[in-house]
Design a protein around this motif. Structure first.
Motif, PDB file in Angstrom:
ATOM      1  N   UNK A   1       0.843  -1.206   0.000  1.00  0.00           N
ATOM      2  CA  UNK A   1       0.000   0.000   0.000  1.00  0.00           C
ATOM      3  C   UNK A   1       0.874   1.249   0.000  1.00  0.00           C
ATOM      4  N   UNK A   2       1.982   1.217   0.777  1.00  0.00           N
ATOM      5  CA  UNK A   2       2.912   2.354   0.754  1.00  0.00           C
ATOM      6  C   UNK A   2       3.477   2.539  -0.651  1.00  0.00           C
ATOM      7  N   UNK A   3       3.872   1.419  -1.285  1.00  0.00           N
ATOM      8  CA  UNK A   3       4.471   1.520  -2.624  1.00  0.00           C
ATOM      9  C   UNK A   3       3.468   2.087  -3.635  1.00  0.00           C
ATOM     10  N   UNK A   4       2.195   1.718  -3.504  1.00  0.00           N
ATOM     11  CA  UNK A   4       1.172   2.274  -4.401  1.00  0.00           C
ATOM     12  C   UNK A   4       0.979   3.760  -4.145  1.00  0.00           C
ATOM     13  N   UNK A   5       1.070   4.151  -2.867  1.00  0.00           N
ATOM     14  CA  UNK A   5       0.989   5.575  -2.542  1.00  0.00           C
ATOM     15  C   UNK A   5       2.143   6.334  -3.191  1.00  0.00           C
ATOM     16  N   UNK A   6       3.339   5.768  -3.095  1.00  0.00           N
ATOM     17  CA  UNK A   6       4.530   6.411  -3.662  1.00  0.00           C
ATOM     18  C   UNK A   6       4.411   6.533  -5.187  1.00  0.00           C
TER      19      UNK A   6
END
Ligand code: MF3
Ligand code: CO
Ligand code: CO
Length: 264
Positions: A133-138
């Motif tokens: 989820x963090x990577x998708x946010x980034x």
């Protein structure tokens, strides 16, 4: 210069953040060998404090609003701001370690998940989803997109996995200060919120729960836990918006940001 109260940094400022972020990431890499069943979170924090000094940096958390430790260590159903202490890690525990250092006035803020012993499948899946989820946010970070686009990317992914995003804590602008505007929400609607611009520095740090999103803070005034006692995980990077995307300042030099776990 600022835009809607958010500081716009210059090229030279990226160097400062890169150096502070690298030390934070190195410390998080090096602490991995010190996580095992029977280890105390207090001892982990003591080692982190030693490393902060060895790298010639300062802990941003010691003395911050009365906080006394070089890290926050949040075990199992603790969402964030867990206080290191003499409790021993048990087989199957998951923990987030959050470290912020100051180098030449610049703040590097990052956190990751670690495990003691063998993990139940559910815990490993939670960690996986939170990391992704963090990577998708980034991936949503580039000039012209909005902060709402970041939150939306995180929320839709997490909820599609039937997990929930914590609303009570958020990411934040940073740079020569620890916490600055804007609040970086990990949920939201596309196209809402401030527009991203080259030179903005901030963290993205989603907290994801297996159960419901509600949290409460314990009597120590720091430790935030899930109200339903369900497991919680978090990953955090410090990033800067570039002309065509973003630079992650807290990338793991050893490629250990998302470690592999022993399966229980
Ligand atoms: N590092 C945390 C963050 O991501 C803040 C911790 S403040 C402390 O913003 F005082 F609890 F350490
Ligand atoms: Co942060
Ligand atoms: Co942090």
């Amino acid at each position: 210069m600022t835009r809607e109260g958010i500081r716009i940094h210059e090229a030279a400022d990226f160097d400062g953040m890169r150096k502070a972020g690298e030390v934070t990431a190195r410390i998080l890499d090096e602490i991995a060998d010190h996580i095992f069943v029977g280890q105390t979170t207090g001892e982990i924090d003591r080692i982190i404090e030693e490393k902060v000094t060895e790298y010639g940096t300062t802990s941003a958390t010691i003395g911050y609003k009365g906080y006394k430790h070089a890290s926050c260590i949040s075990v199992n159903h603790v969402v964030c701001h867990g206080i290191p202490g003499d409790k021993k890690l048990k087989d199957g525990d998951i923990l987030n370690i959050d470290v912020t250092v100051i180098l030449d006035g610049w703040f590097g803020d990052s956190s990751r998940m670690y495990a003691a012993g063998n993990l139940p499948r559910k815990a490993e899946r939670l960690i996986e989803v939170t990391h992704d989820s963090l990577m998708r946010g980034i991936e949503a970070v580039k000039p012209g997109n909005t902060f709402g686009d970041i939150g939306h990317a995180i929320q839709t992914y997490v909820e599609a996995q039937r997990m929930s995003v914590v609303r009570d804590f958020c990411g934040h602008g940073l740079g020569r200060v620890f916490h600055a505007p804007p609040n970086v929400l990990h949920y939201g609607r596309p196209g809402t919120g401030p527009v991203l611009e080259e030179g903005m520095f901030f963290t993205i740090e989603p907290m994801v729960n297996v159960g419901r999103p509600e949290t409460k803070v314990l009597a120590d005034d720091w430790t935030a836990v899930t109200r339903d006692k369900s497991l919680s995980a978090q990953f955090e990077h410090s990033i800067g918006v570039t002309a065509d995307g973003c630079e992650v300042f807290t990338l793991s030099p050893g490629g250990l940001f998302h470690p592999t776990y022993k399966q229980g």
